[in-house]
Design an enzyme around this catalytic site. Structure first.
Site, mmCIF file in Angstrom:
data_model
loop_
_atom_site.group_PDB
_atom_site.id
_atom_site.type_symbol
_atom_site.label_atom_id
_atom_site.label_comp_id
_atom_site.label_asym_id
_atom_site.label_seq_id
_atom_site.Cartn_x
_atom_site.Cartn_y
_atom_site.Cartn_z
ATOM 1 N N HIS A 49 9.545 1.276 -24.298
ATOM 2 C CA HIS A 49 8.152 1.462 -24.694
ATOM 3 C C HIS A 49 7.225 0.667 -23.781
ATOM 4 C CE1 HIS A 49 8.924 3.623 -28.452
ATOM 5 N NE2 HIS A 49 10.043 2.911 -28.488
ATOM 6 N N LYS A 249 4.738 9.641 -39.250
ATOM 7 C CA LYS A 249 4.944 9.385 -37.835
ATOM 8 C C LYS A 249 5.601 10.616 -37.214
ATOM 9 C CE LYS A 249 6.742 5.788 -34.913
ATOM 10 N NZ LYS A 249 7.871 4.913 -34.688
ATOM 11 N N CYS A 401 32.919 18.590 -17.819
ATOM 12 C CA CYS A 401 31.486 18.774 -18.049
ATOM 13 C C CYS A 401 30.666 17.720 -17.298
ATOM 14 C CB CYS A 401 31.163 18.692 -19.530
ATOM 15 S SG CYS A 401 32.050 19.887 -20.537
#
Lengths: 478, 419, 122
Positions: A49, A249, A401
């Site tokens: 963040h 939120k 993968c």
């Protein structure tokens, strides 16, 4: 007698252990699971963040900002996948633009750099797959994405190679404070330590409340997610948040540091600290909320759904530092978002407090970095070729993968704090993390683990000891 | 760089038959690249019988069927590379492969045949809610443990999905000592062969719950049970019909997906319906010189069909190398009215020998319906079928002379008609 | 007269057959929509048989297990017993495809044979 006992081997415990391992101290980390990164640290958004979210003056704001600033260099040094991809907070109504402005002001107060409110046109030019309902967005160029597994594992490795012990499958049942040290009871045995650091995630209140009169209350807040195939890993390039509204939120839509697409989470307070199950309603909610942000969610590319528990403390802020009434007992409690961003900074901070208390000296032999780590998949054809020449086991692909080789899996098992489980191998190498989710490589990884760890295949577990895969031989029950 | 006329990617039933097809068409400069340590692919773990009725007119097990082809490959001296994984194909048909023994090997091919097969859909594709404990396996993974390694992945089992692998595993797990509680199928019909329902479920009194699904997985470390529920016509669980079933294992047999990572990387156009390449009558993909056959092209029910299709791909690859394949795709083949897809999607009459076959699947169950083939507006074939189900691949045969008689033909349409 | 219900396995139709029979044989088959149903019913009601497949451990082989089958189909009710008889069988590598692994399984005079070859470990 240990100098430091750390409870919990999640990203916080690993960060503290890494930071303390610079000092000449006897340190042990205990965790009830069989590996690092088994709680909240393995099931979160992986977001770094930027720091506009937290209220100014809170510990969340403080450690978020320090954590964000140090993340780039930190991840480079410890070989953690990280990208400063920037983030956008979307508003869907022009009336909400003031809310974006308010977030920007708050962020600026917290010290976040580069925040900018963008017009609809600017936003859509940046991210063409966003919904045309977008009215404006707050752009945070310092936002980023990190591999939460590697952020934890790398620090545990550094700690371990510098002498920190890790003891797994070890549940702390009780802690007793003696005059100058603690007695920590783990699986009926006693470990003595001069100091204790509580990094127990959603259980950190229970640990704290055994010792301190300043009671904590952690409510697990469940978040459910959907993870998508790499094929749609660039559906958006930035992390897309929604402005919190009266309806709650919002959910985020983001690429991950490993180039998958991630959508989530929900946010529901629950009672059971062990409940990391997903629900039909939760997944539905995630997809429906995300569909406000983006044009059409590529649901046919979902490869898995998961859920994690955030450790939400009643005060709403992180609880970090020495308990006022218990000398030598330190908390890192209530570490919910932006806890992943803050983790390395919290580790440094707590290590500083504890080592000062113990008058510890720096080690001269400290090695700041990880043992060599090779990823085969991203290399060029020529480099791949060279690598196989140097070690033939790079020529044996185990996971198709994600193109993970035998050499990488063996390395993951034998590294410091190495993998002992199928999930442990997956988090360290990505074998089984791809679109077939271990369908092909699962049995092979099991065989490699059994061989390398000299264990019977029936003892190899997916994660904790009880999560075994094979229950016996054919015809055994006949 | 090694020059090879034909590079075949995958040594399963398709790759082996493609190699034989190419060889018998006159080109011996072939290599088969196989990532596993033996040829035969998934047949090695399909130890049950029921293979080869079309090809060999007898009933073989998977390993036996495979062994016949492997023997032929050896007899013909066709080169095979085991434990060799192709990691890239370039537009210029350079195939890069790696192996432990030889490191990186690059082949310059004149033609490439894609025969990589398919893989199973994982749980995530279904988003079954609940915990993520151990004890959830795809049926094929369980098959590998039980049939190759000799280990049981569980004691009491619920199987979700009644595709053939799920049915086969119901029998295998039962025979090896597990308690298979039930097979749960979300559709109102099974995707598996009738024969497997009778011989794998009915023989052992294992219930098949149609129009049911698993709505929750219980158990935080190892599976402790599942909740199943009835579903409505839109396949949504019906509230109040939930039932808890105790088990330690959930096997998933919920579909197969052609494995086209390499094909996509080189830019082969994929049909979203089949998840396999779009191909011409010669099984050539959208890229010149790259052919595809078997389960990488579209998922088959019978290995015999894989073999015959791949044989043709091998033969056509040789034609291509010899400059005998016309590249123009003149006629489009469309799937419509209950036909989910067709293979091939285009046709050039000059590449057809005497006849050509169009394979397709219906999108639903149809009883007493007609399979019709239209040449533009003209209905050219109209054959009654007692039953058509999505679980069984159908074939229509187009004769070359019909095509020659209609030089201006633009579109062939395959559809299902009520009358 | 006893009747038995069964599902025809010849095609996806899966006709629900109703079979009337006595000790002399099949009397009447109903529910079938084609001839194949009748033939199937005859065999399935009088003497239902199955080929049984399984695996057994290999000693000193390059692989740990070898797949096996009954050489021909055996009575359906012996399926489970057949696998139980294989429980303690181990074979020494090399194993050749078609090699007899167990003779006269469940007293049927039918052999269990290997369905693949396993080389001996070097």
């Amino acid at each position: 007698m240990y100098d430091v006992l750390i409870i919990g081997a999640g990203v916080i415990g690993a960060s503290v252990a890494r930071a303390i391992s610079k000092y000449d101290l006897k340190v042990i980390v205990v965790d009830k699971h069989s590996d690092v990164c088994e709680g909240t640290s393995k099931a979160n958004s992986g977001i770094v963040h930027s720091g506009y979210d937290a209220k100014p003056g809170t510990l969340k704001a403080k450690f978020n900002l320090i954590g964000n600033k140090m993340m780039g260099e930190f991840c480079q040094r410890y070989r953690v996948p990280f990208r400063r991809n920037g983030s956008l907070v979307l508003a869907f109504d022009v009336n909400e633009i003031p809310k974006l402005e308010a977030l920007k002001t708050q962020g600026t107060l917290n010290g976040v750099e580069g925040l900018e409110v963008l017009s609809k046109e600017q936003v859509l030019a940046m991210e063409p797959n966003l919904s045309s309902q977008v009215a404006a967005a707050l752009y945070a160029p310092t936002g980023g994405i990190v591999d939460p597994f590697e952020l934890t594992i790398s620090q545990a490795e550094v700690a371990n190679q510098n002498g920190v012990e890790f003891q797994f499958n070890s549940l702390v049942s009780s802690i007793v404070k003696q005059t100058s040290h603690f007695q920590v009871f783990v699986n009926d045995t006693m470990i003595e330590s001069k100091t204790v650091i509580n990094c127990a995630g959603v259980f950190s209140d229970e640990i704290n409340n055994q010792l301190s009169a300043h009671k904590l209350k952690i409510t697990p807040r469940k978040g459910e997610y959907c993870l998508f195939d790499k094929e749609v890993g660039h559906f958006v390039d930035r992390t897309i948040f929604q402005l919190p509204t009266a309806y709650g939120k919002g959910v985020l839509v983001t690429p991950t540091a490993e180039n998958n697409l991630l959508i989530g989470p929900t946010a529901y307070d629950i009672d059971d600290k062990y409940d990391n199950s997903t629900t039909a309603e939760g997944i539905k909610e995630v997809l429906s909320k995300a569909s406000q942000s983006v044009k059409s969610i590529p649901t046919s590319f979902i490869i898995t759904a998961f859920s994690g528990l955030r450790a939400t403390e009643t005060s709403g802020d992180f609880i970090i530092g020495e308990a006022k009434d218990v000398e030598g007992f330190y908390n890192a409690a209530g570490i919910e978002s932006p806890g992943l961003t803050a983790a390395p900074a919290i580790g440094d901070y707590l290590a500083d407090l504890v080592t000062k208390k113990l008058n510890a000296k720096m080690k001269t032999s400290y090695i700041d970095g990880r043992a060599d780590l090779v990823r085969f998949e991203p290399l060029s054809v020529a480099d791949k070729s060279k690598l196989i020449e140097s070690n033939h086991e790079f020529g044996k692909i185990i996971c198709r993968c994600e193109m993970v080789t035998l050499a990488e899996i063996k390395d993951a098992i034998h590294r410091p704090v190495g993998a002992t489980t199928i999930d442990g191998v997956k988090r360290r190498t990505r074998a089984g993390a791809g679109r077939c989710q271990g369908g092909f490589c699962g049995p092979k990884v099991l065989e490699i683990l059994s061989k390398e760890l000299h264990k019977d295949p029936r003892e190899i577990a997916k994660f904790d000891q009880q999560a075994i895969l094979l229950v016996g031989f054919d015809k055994e029950n006949l | 760089m090694i020059n090879k006329d034909i590079v075949i990617i995958g040594g399963g039933p398709a790759g082996l038959a493609a190699a034989i097809g190419a060889y018998e068409a006159g080109n011996k400069n072939i290599v088969i690249l196989e990532r596993d340590n033996l040829l035969g692919g998934i047949l090695n773990q399909c130890i049950h019988n029921g293979f080869g009725l079309h090809t060999f007119k007898e009933e073989l097990t998977g390993p036996e069927y495979s062994a016949r082809y492997v023997k032929k490959i050896k007899d013909l001296n066709i080169e095979t590379k085991l434990e060799t994984m192709v990691i890239d194909i370039s537009n210029e048909l350079i195939v890069s492969a790696i192996s432990e023994n030889e490191g990186m090997v690059q082949y310059q091919a004149k033609a490439v045949i894609l025969t990589m097969g398919c893989r199973e859909r994982p749980r995530g594709a279904l988003s079954i809610p609940g915990y993520r404990p151990s004890g959830i396996f795809s049926a094929g993974t369980a098959q590998r443990f039980v049939n190759i390694e000799g280990y049981m992945p569980g004691k009491s089992v619920v199987i979700l999905g009644s595709g053939d692998i799920g049915l086969i595993m119901a029998r295998r797990m039962t025979l090896e000592g597990a308690d298979v509680k039930m097979v749960v199928e979300i559709m109102p019909y099974s995707g598996g062969l009738k024969r497997n329902i009778v011989q794998c479920l009915d023989d052992f009194s294992i219930p098949l719950k149609l129009s049911h699904t698993v709505t929750k997985i219980h158990g935080s470390t190892r599976v402790s049970g599942v909740t199943i529920a009835k579903v409505d016509d839109l396949r949504n669980p019906i509230k109040g019909t939930e039932e808890y079933v105790e088990c330690d294992t959930l096997l998933l047999s919920v579909g197969l997906i052609p494995e086209n990572e390499l094909s996509r990387k080189v830019g082969v156009i994929i049909n979203p319906k089949t998840q396999g390449p779009i191909v011409s009558e010669s099984l050539e993909t959208s890229i010149k010189g790259i052919f595809a056959a078997g389960n990488v092209l579209h998922v088959h029910d019978l290995v015999d069909h894989v073999s015959s299709e791949a044989y043709l791909a091998g033969k056509n690859a040789v034609k291509y190398i010899n400059g005998l394949l016309e590249e123009l795709k003149m006629i489009d083949i469309l799937a419509s009215d209950g036909v989910r897809y067709t293979v091939p999607s285009t046709l050039n009459v000059n590449n057809v020998e005497d006849l050509t076959q169009i394979r397709f699947r219906s999108s639903d169950v149809y009883k007493d319906a007609y399979v019709s083939v239209y040449f533009d507006e003209e209905r050219i074939l109209h054959s009654k079928k007692r039953i058509l189900t999505p679980g069984e691949m159908e074939t229509v045969t187009i004769l070359k002379k019909w095509l020659i008689e209609r030089p201006n033909l633009k579109t062939i349409t395959v559809k299902i008609e009520k009358e | 007269m006893p009747t038995k219900e069964l599902t025809c396995i010849n095609c996806p139709m899966g006709c629900l057959l109703s079979v009337e029979f006595d000790e002399t044989g099949i009397k009447k088959v109903t529910g079938n929509q084609c001839k194949r149903g009748e033939l199937y019913a005859a065999k399935e009601v009088i003497t239902p048989k199955r080929i049984v497949t399984s695996i057994v451990p290999v000693l000193n082989g390059v692989e740990d297990m070898v797949s096996v089958k009954t050489a021909i189909d055996i009575p359906k009710e012996l399926i489970k017993q057949c696998v139980i008889e294989l429980k303690n069988i181990k074979v020494e590598a090399p194993v050749e495809i078609g090699q007899v692994i167990l003779e006269n399984v469940c007293g049927t005079n039918v052999c269990v044979i290997a369905t693949k070859s396993v080389e001996r470990k070097k």
